[in-house]
Design a protein around this motif. Structure first.
Motif, PDB file in Angstrom:
ATOM      1  N   ARG A  67      34.992  44.547  37.479  1.00  0.00           N
ATOM      2  CA  ARG A  67      34.929  45.827  38.191  1.00  0.00           C
ATOM      3  C   ARG A  67      35.956  45.868  39.311  1.00  0.00           C
ATOM      4  NH1 ARG A  67      28.899  47.054  39.695  1.00  0.00           N
ATOM      5  NH2 ARG A  67      29.820  49.029  40.380  1.00  0.00           N
ATOM      6  N   ASP A  68      36.530  44.695  39.638  1.00  0.00           N
ATOM      7  CA  ASP A  68      37.641  44.664  40.593  1.00  0.00           C
ATOM      8  C   ASP A  68      38.689  43.664  40.105  1.00  0.00           C
ATOM      9  OD1 ASP A  68      39.343  44.887  42.745  1.00  0.00           O
ATOM     10  OD2 ASP A  68      38.129  43.621  44.080  1.00  0.00           O
ATOM     11  N   PHE A  69      39.226  43.913  38.925  1.00  0.00           N
ATOM     12  CA  PHE A  69      40.369  43.148  38.416  1.00  0.00           C
ATOM     13  C   PHE A  69      40.079  41.645  38.320  1.00  0.00           C
ATOM     14  CE2 PHE A  69      45.220  42.624  38.603  1.00  0.00           C
ATOM     15  CZ  PHE A  69      45.454  43.449  37.521  1.00  0.00           C
ATOM     16  N   GLY A  70      38.788  41.302  38.241  1.00  0.00           N
ATOM     17  CA  GLY A  70      38.414  39.883  38.174  1.00  0.00           C
ATOM     18  C   GLY A  70      38.069  39.272  39.522  1.00  0.00           C
ATOM     19  N   TYR A  71      38.272  40.043  40.611  1.00  0.00           N
ATOM     20  CA  TYR A  71      37.901  39.541  41.938  1.00  0.00           C
ATOM     21  C   TYR A  71      36.396  39.732  42.172  1.00  0.00           C
ATOM     22  CZ  TYR A  71      42.819  38.830  42.910  1.00  0.00           C
ATOM     23  OH  TYR A  71      44.111  38.382  42.857  1.00  0.00           O
ATOM     24  N   ASP A  72      35.666  39.682  41.079  1.00  0.00           N
ATOM     25  CA  ASP A  72      34.215  39.808  41.102  1.00  0.00           C
ATOM     26  C   ASP A  72      33.699  38.838  40.033  1.00  0.00           C
ATOM     27  OD1 ASP A  72      35.592  41.456  39.227  1.00  0.00           O
ATOM     28  OD2 ASP A  72      33.870  42.776  38.961  1.00  0.00           O
ATOM     29  N   MET A 107      41.157  31.805  43.460  1.00  0.00           N
ATOM     30  CA  MET A 107      39.768  31.406  43.697  1.00  0.00           C
ATOM     31  C   MET A 107      39.129  32.388  44.668  1.00  0.00           C
ATOM     32  SD  MET A 107      38.023  28.781  42.696  1.00  0.00           S
ATOM     33  CE  MET A 107      38.490  28.492  41.016  1.00  0.00           C
ATOM     34  N   VAL A 108      38.079  33.003  44.206  1.00  0.00           N
ATOM     35  CA  VAL A 108      37.401  33.997  45.037  1.00  0.00           C
ATOM     36  C   VAL A 108      36.143  33.352  45.600  1.00  0.00           C
ATOM     37  CG1 VAL A 108      36.597  36.382  45.122  1.00  0.00           C
ATOM     38  CG2 VAL A 108      38.261  35.704  43.389  1.00  0.00           C
ATOM     39  N   LEU A 109      36.254  32.742  46.761  1.00  0.00           N
ATOM     40  CA  LEU A 109      35.150  31.950  47.297  1.00  0.00           C
ATOM     41  C   LEU A 109      34.267  32.747  48.253  1.00  0.00           C
ATOM     42  CD1 LEU A 109      37.101  28.647  48.109  1.00  0.00           C
ATOM     43  CD2 LEU A 109      35.768  29.169  46.064  1.00  0.00           C
ATOM     44  N   ASN A 110      34.741  33.880  48.713  1.00  0.00           N
ATOM     45  CA  ASN A 110      33.995  34.630  49.723  1.00  0.00           C
ATOM     46  C   ASN A 110      32.787  35.368  49.153  1.00  0.00           C
ATOM     47  OD1 ASN A 110      33.681  36.010  52.401  1.00  0.00           O
ATOM     48  ND2 ASN A 110      34.081  37.793  51.115  1.00  0.00           N
ATOM     49  N   HIS A 111      32.981  35.906  47.944  1.00  0.00           N
ATOM     50  CA  HIS A 111      31.914  36.725  47.371  1.00  0.00           C
ATOM     51  C   HIS A 111      31.849  36.514  45.868  1.00  0.00           C
ATOM     52  CE1 HIS A 111      35.677  39.129  47.672  1.00  0.00           C
ATOM     53  NE2 HIS A 111      35.441  39.306  46.384  1.00  0.00           N
ATOM     54  N   THR A 112      30.748  36.919  45.280  1.00  0.00           N
ATOM     55  CA  THR A 112      30.632  36.885  43.821  1.00  0.00           C
ATOM     56  C   THR A 112      30.502  38.329  43.343  1.00  0.00           C
ATOM     57  OG1 THR A 112      28.212  36.886  43.700  1.00  0.00           O
ATOM     58  CG2 THR A 112      29.293  34.745  43.991  1.00  0.00           C
ATOM     59  N   ALA A 171      31.796  42.143  52.507  1.00  0.00           N
ATOM     60  CA  ALA A 171      33.006  42.470  53.267  1.00  0.00           C
ATOM     61  C   ALA A 171      33.895  43.421  52.484  1.00  0.00           C
ATOM     62  CB  ALA A 171      33.783  41.196  53.587  1.00  0.00           C
ATOM     63  N   PHE A 172      33.784  43.388  51.171  1.00  0.00           N
ATOM     64  CA  PHE A 172      34.647  44.245  50.355  1.00  0.00           C
ATOM     65  C   PHE A 172      33.785  45.360  49.751  1.00  0.00           C
ATOM     66  CE2 PHE A 172      38.449  45.014  47.729  1.00  0.00           C
ATOM     67  CZ  PHE A 172      39.395  44.904  48.728  1.00  0.00           C
ATOM     68  N   LEU A 173      33.666  45.418  48.436  1.00  0.00           N
ATOM     69  CA  LEU A 173      32.895  46.515  47.831  1.00  0.00           C
ATOM     70  C   LEU A 173      31.428  46.112  47.644  1.00  0.00           C
ATOM     71  CD1 LEU A 173      35.771  47.479  45.448  1.00  0.00           C
ATOM     72  CD2 LEU A 173      34.611  49.128  46.924  1.00  0.00           C
ATOM     73  N   PHE A 175      29.552  45.904  45.197  1.00  0.00           N
ATOM     74  CA  PHE A 175      29.226  45.017  44.073  1.00  0.00           C
ATOM     75  C   PHE A 175      29.854  43.628  44.246  1.00  0.00           C
ATOM     76  CE2 PHE A 175      32.914  47.569  42.677  1.00  0.00           C
ATOM     77  CZ  PHE A 175      33.817  46.553  42.378  1.00  0.00           C
ATOM     78  N   GLN A 176      30.339  43.350  45.466  1.00  0.00           N
ATOM     79  CA  GLN A 176      30.904  42.030  45.764  1.00  0.00           C
ATOM     80  C   GLN A 176      30.178  41.410  46.969  1.00  0.00           C
ATOM     81  OE1 GLN A 176      34.759  43.898  45.944  1.00  0.00           O
ATOM     82  NE2 GLN A 176      35.585  42.554  44.358  1.00  0.00           N
ATOM     83  N   PRO A 177      28.894  41.020  46.775  1.00  0.00           N
ATOM     84  CA  PRO A 177      28.120  40.468  47.894  1.00  0.00           C
ATOM     85  C   PRO A 177      28.714  39.152  48.403  1.00  0.00           C
ATOM     86  CG  PRO A 177      26.961  40.112  45.808  1.00  0.00           C
ATOM     87  CD  PRO A 177      28.126  41.010  45.503  1.00  0.00           C
ATOM     88  N   ASP A 208      41.414  33.621  47.866  1.00  0.00           N
ATOM     89  CA  ASP A 208      41.205  35.023  48.195  1.00  0.00           C
ATOM     90  C   ASP A 208      40.459  35.125  49.537  1.00  0.00           C
ATOM     91  OD1 ASP A 208      41.296  37.790  47.030  1.00  0.00           O
ATOM     92  OD2 ASP A 208      39.125  37.657  47.289  1.00  0.00           O
ATOM     93  N   LEU A 209      40.926  36.004  50.415  1.00  0.00           N
ATOM     94  CA  LEU A 209      40.231  36.301  51.680  1.00  0.00           C
ATOM     95  C   LEU A 209      39.670  35.052  52.362  1.00  0.00           C
ATOM     96  CD1 LEU A 209      38.150  39.454  50.526  1.00  0.00           C
ATOM     97  CD2 LEU A 209      40.257  39.478  51.856  1.00  0.00           C
ATOM     98  N   ILE A 210      40.499  34.037  52.517  1.00  0.00           N
ATOM     99  CA  ILE A 210      39.999  32.748  53.024  1.00  0.00           C
ATOM    100  C   ILE A 210      39.426  32.861  54.437  1.00  0.00           C
ATOM    101  CG2 ILE A 210      42.311  32.000  53.780  1.00  0.00           C
ATOM    102  CD1 ILE A 210      39.540  29.712  52.386  1.00  0.00           C
ATOM    103  N   GLY A 396      44.990  53.951  45.459  1.00  0.00           N
ATOM    104  CA  GLY A 396      44.581  53.058  44.376  1.00  0.00           C
ATOM    105  C   GLY A 396      45.673  52.051  44.048  1.00  0.00           C
ATOM    106  N   ARG A 397      45.273  50.962  43.375  1.00  0.00           N
ATOM    107  CA  ARG A 397      46.212  49.876  43.118  1.00  0.00           C
ATOM    108  C   ARG A 397      46.680  49.787  41.671  1.00  0.00           C
ATOM    109  NH1 ARG A 397      42.226  45.612  45.792  1.00  0.00           N
ATOM    110  NH2 ARG A 397      40.855  46.865  44.463  1.00  0.00           N
ATOM    111  N   ASP A 398      46.184  50.712  40.833  1.00  0.00           N
ATOM    112  CA  ASP A 398      46.578  50.662  39.421  1.00  0.00           C
ATOM    113  C   ASP A 398      48.082  50.839  39.223  1.00  0.00           C
ATOM    114  OD1 ASP A 398      44.044  50.250  38.238  1.00  0.00           O
ATOM    115  OD2 ASP A 398      43.552  52.360  38.565  1.00  0.00           O
TER     116      ASP A 398
HETATM  117  C1  GLC Z   1      41.844  40.374  47.940  1.00  0.00           C
HETATM  118  C2  GLC Z   1      42.528  40.685  46.630  1.00  0.00           C
HETATM  119  C3  GLC Z   1      42.132  42.055  46.179  1.00  0.00           C
HETATM  120  C4  GLC Z   1      40.633  42.098  45.985  1.00  0.00           C
HETATM  121  C5  GLC Z   1      39.926  41.674  47.265  1.00  0.00           C
HETATM  122  C6  GLC Z   1      38.473  41.416  47.026  1.00  0.00           C
HETATM  123  O1  GLC Z   1      42.327  41.159  48.972  1.00  0.00           O
HETATM  124  O2  GLC Z   1      43.907  40.533  46.760  1.00  0.00           O
HETATM  125  O3  GLC Z   1      42.769  42.430  44.996  1.00  0.00           O
HETATM  126  O4  GLC Z   1      40.232  43.379  45.609  1.00  0.00           O
HETATM  127  O5  GLC Z   1      40.457  40.497  47.807  1.00  0.00           O
HETATM  128  O6  GLC Z   1      38.302  40.199  46.364  1.00  0.00           O
END
Ligand code: GLC
Length: 543
Positions: A67-72, A107-112, A171-173, A175-177, A208-210, A396-398
Motif C-alpha cells: 500500500r506504500d510501495f513496499g514500505y509497509d 529496511m523499514v524498521l520504524n513501522h510495519t 509517524a507516516f500513514l 496503515f503504517q503503525p 528507512d526513517l532511521i 504524489g510520487r508516482d
Molecule cells: C521513507 C520512504 C518513503 C516511505 C516512507 C514511509 O521516507 O522513502 O517512500 O513512504 O519512508 O516508510
C-alpha cells in the motif's frame, strides 16, 4: 594510491532500483527480481559499454500488501511473492556478487504494515502479548488523541482504534503503525531481522526513517513554529531524532561490524542537517553514510549547490563521508525539476557531472541516466496513497516511479503485460536502446563520468576545495589526491562565462581537458583564461 584503501561504500557508485518499476520478467506488469537479474549487464558487465555502477540499492523487497510501495512490511523474513521467491533473491545476490557488485536492502524498521500479524494481534485486545509491540495510549480526553504530534503525511499521528478504545501511533500513514522500540523484544526481533539478511550475504542496508525509531517517553508536545505545510508548524523535538534512535543505530552498527565489509546508510528525515551528521556517531560507531534532503532539494543555482556541499564539508566529522543524490522514489525527477526554464538536457549533464565528481558516494536513481522526466500519472492510474489523497495537488510520487524505459517498443520494454503505472510519453524518444547508440546521449555521458571516476583516485578519494572568486552562476572545485589534481567547472547559466585568472594552485602548470559536455577532450587549457560555454560542465586535470 589512497583509493585502494577505501571501502566499497566510499569508492563506489550506488544505483537505486525501484523494484516494482525496473523490469518485469513474467508479464504481470510488476517489476521483479528476475527482471533485475536479466538486466544486470546493463548495470555492470565489466566493460565500458555498461553503466559501471558498483552497488544496487533495492527498494523494499519484503512481503508487503504494497500500500506504500513496499514500505509497509508484513513479513521481514520473506520476499514479496510479487517480486519472486527467496531463491530468486539469493540468485540475484549471487549474480551481483559474481560481478563484484554489492546489494543494499531497504529496511523499514520504524513501522510495519497494519496487516503484519504482529499488529493484527496487537490491536486485538489490550492484554494481547503483542500489545506492547506498538505504541498504544489512551486519549487525553474524549475524542482527543494522546498529544499533538503530527504524522508526516497528514493530520494527527494517532489513530483511534475502536476495538480496544485506545490510540496507536503512526509517524507516516495510518496503515503504517510504529513499532515500539522501547520493548526489548521488539528491539531484539528487529536486530534479528537485520542479522537474518546479513547472514544471507546482503552487503548493507538503507535504513528507512532511521531517526524515527523512538519517540519521547513522556509524549511531550512539540513547540509550535511557523512552517509551509502543517507538519512544519511544529518543531519536531520530541517525535524524531531522539537520542535513543541514535543508540539503536549504534547497536545496528555493532551487529553489522560482525560481518566483513558491510555498510549501513540511513535516511535521516529532518530539516536540520546536523541531525544527519549526528547519525555518523562518535567515530565509526554508527551509520557509515547518512543522507537528508538538502542537496536534492536545491534549486538550479550554482550557489545553492555550492552552499549545500560547503555546509556538509565544514560540518562532517573526520570519519564522516558525504553521500549525494539528485533523485529518489519520493522526489519529482530532476530532469524536469532542475531543467524547468532552461535546456533540460544540458542541465542534466551538468548535474550528472556534479554528482559524479563531488567528494562523496553518489546515488543514481533508475532512469536518471536516460533523463526520464517527471511523469504525469492520471488520477485513475495512481498507486501512491499520497497522490490519491491530495489530488489534484501534485504531491504524489508516482511520477517518479513509472516503468524504466528500455526501448521504444510497446510498454518501453518494461513488461509484456499491462504495466502497473503507465509508461511515460517520452519513452519513444528517451530510452536505453536509443541512447546506447548515440555517443552524445545522456546515458553515454553518465557512463563516461562513472568510468572517469573509476580511473581517477582524486575523484573518488581526493580532497574537496571550492574555488573562490568564480563568477555568479558557476560552481567550481578542486579535487586532489597525491600528485593528481582535478578541477571541475560547472556553468549553471545559459550564458558563456569567462573566468578571471584563477589562483587554483600556487604553481601554475598545464591543464588538460578530461571531459566536457561540449567535447574537445584532451585539449590543453590555460587556467588563467577558462571560458565556459552555456550550460557547460568541464573537467580538467593538471598535466
Ligand atoms: C521513507 C520512504 C518513503 C516511505 C516512507 C514511509 O521516507 O522513502 O517512500 O513512504 O519512508 O516508510
Amino acid at each position: 594510491m589512497p583509493v585502494l584503501g577505501l571501502p566499497w561504500w566510499k569508492k563506489g557508485v550506488i544505483y537505486q532500483i525501484a523494484v516494482p518499476s525496473f523490469a518485469d520478467s513474467d508479464g504481470d506488469g510488476m517489476g521483479d527480481l528476475r527482471g533485475i537479474i536479466d538486466r544486470l549487464d546493463y548495470l555492470n558487465d565489466g566493460t565500458s559499454s555498461s553503466l559501471g555502477v558498483d552497488a544496487v540499492w533495492l527498494t523494499p523487497v519484503n512481503a508487503s500488501p504494497m500500500r506504500d510501495f513496499g514500505y509497509d512490511v508484513s513479513d521481514y523474513r520473506e520476499i514479496n511473492p510479487r517480486f519472486g521467491s527467496m531463491r530468486d533473491f539469493e540468485e540475484l545476490l549471487d549474480a551481483c556478487h559474481r560481478r563484484d557488485m554489492k546489494v543494499i536492502m531497504d529496511m523499514v524498521l520504524n513501522h510495519t504494515s497494519s496487516e503484519h500479524p504482529w499488529f493484527v494481534e496487537s490491536r486485538s485486545s489490550r492484554d494481547n502479548p503483542r500489545r506492547d509491540w506498538y505504541v498504544w495510549r489512551d486519549g487525553r480526553a474524549q475524542g482527543k488523541p494522546p498529544n499533538r504530534w503530527l504524522a508526516v503525511v497528514e493530520g494527527s499521528a494517532w489513530e483511534y482504534d475502536a476495538t480496544t478504545r485506545q490510540y496507536y501511533y503512526h509517524a507516516f500513514l495510518p496503515f503504517q503503525p510504529d513499532l515500539n522500540w522501547r520493548n526489548p523484544q521488539v528491539r531484539e526481533e528487529m536486530l534479528g531481522v537485520a542479522g537474518f539478511w546479513l547472514d544471507k550475504g546482503v552487503d548493507g542496508f538503507r535504513l528507512d526513517l532511521i531517526n524515527f525509531l523512538y519517540e519521547d517517553e513522556l509524549l511531550r508536545d512539540n513547540p509550535r513554529r511557523f512552517g509551509l505545510r502543517p507538519y512544519d508548524w511544529q518543531r519536531h523535538l520530541y517525535d524524531r531524532s531522539r537520542p535513543e534512535s541514535l543508540e539503536a543505530a549504534r547497536e545496528l552498527r555493532r551487529l553489522t561490524d560482525r560481518y566483513p565489509d558491510r555498510a549501513m546508510m540511513g535516511e535521516v528525515y529532518t530539516d536540520d542537517p546536523r541531525d544527519a551528521v549526528a547519525y555518523l556517531g562518535g567515530g565509526d560507531d554508527a551509520l557509515h553514510l547518512s543522507f537528508y534532503l538538502d542537496f536534492a532539494e536545491r534549486k538550479w543555482k550554482a550557489e545553492a549547490f555550492r552552499d549545500s556541499v560547503g555546509w556538509l564539508e565544514a560540518h562532517l566529522p573526520p570519519w564522516g563521508w558525504p553521500c549525494y543524490y539528485l533523485n529518489n522514489h519520493d522526489l519529482p525527477r530532476s530532469y524536469t525539476r532542475l531543467g524547468r526554464g532552461g535546456d533540460a538536457e544540458a542541465r542534466a549533464k551538468v548535474a550528472a557531472a556534479m554528482l559524479l565528481t563531488l567528494r562523496g558516494t553518489p546515488i543514481i536513481y533508475y532512469g536518471e541516466e536516460i533523463g526520464m522526466p517527471a511523469s504525469r500519472v492520471p488520477r485513475k492510474r495512481m498507486d501512491d496513497p499520497i497522490g490519491r489523497k491530495f489530488w489534484p495537488l501534485p504531491v504524489g510520487r508516482d511520477g517518479s516511479r513509472t516503468p524504466m524505459q528500455w526501448n521504444g517498443e510497446k510498454n518501453a520494454g518494461f513488461t509484456s503485460g499491462e504495466p502497473r503505472l503507465p509508461v511515460d510519453l517520452s519513452c519513444g524518444d528517451r530510452n536505453v536502446e536509443r541512447q546506447d547508440g548515440d555517443p552524445g546521449s545522456l546515458l553515454n555521458w553518465y557512463r563516461s563520468l562513472i568510468r572517469l571516476r573509476g580511473e581517477k583516485p582524486a575523484l573518488r578519494a581526493g580532497s574537496y576545495r571550492a574555488l573562490a572568486g568564480t563568477p555568479k552562476g558557476v560552481f567550481a572545485y578542486l579535487r586532489e589526491a597525491g600528485e593528481e589534481r582535478i578541477a571541475v567547472f560547472l556553468n549553471f547559466t545559459a550564458r558563456e562565462v569567462t573566468l578571471p585568472g584563477l589562483e587554483v594552485v600556487p604553481e601554475r602548470g598545464v591543464w588538460r581537458r578530461l571531459i566536457s559536455t561540449l567535447g574537445g577532450d584532451g585539449d590543453g587549457v590555460d587556467l588563467q583564461r577558462v571560458r565556459l560555454r552555456p550550460d557547460e560542465a568541464l573537467v580538467l586535470e593538471r598535466a
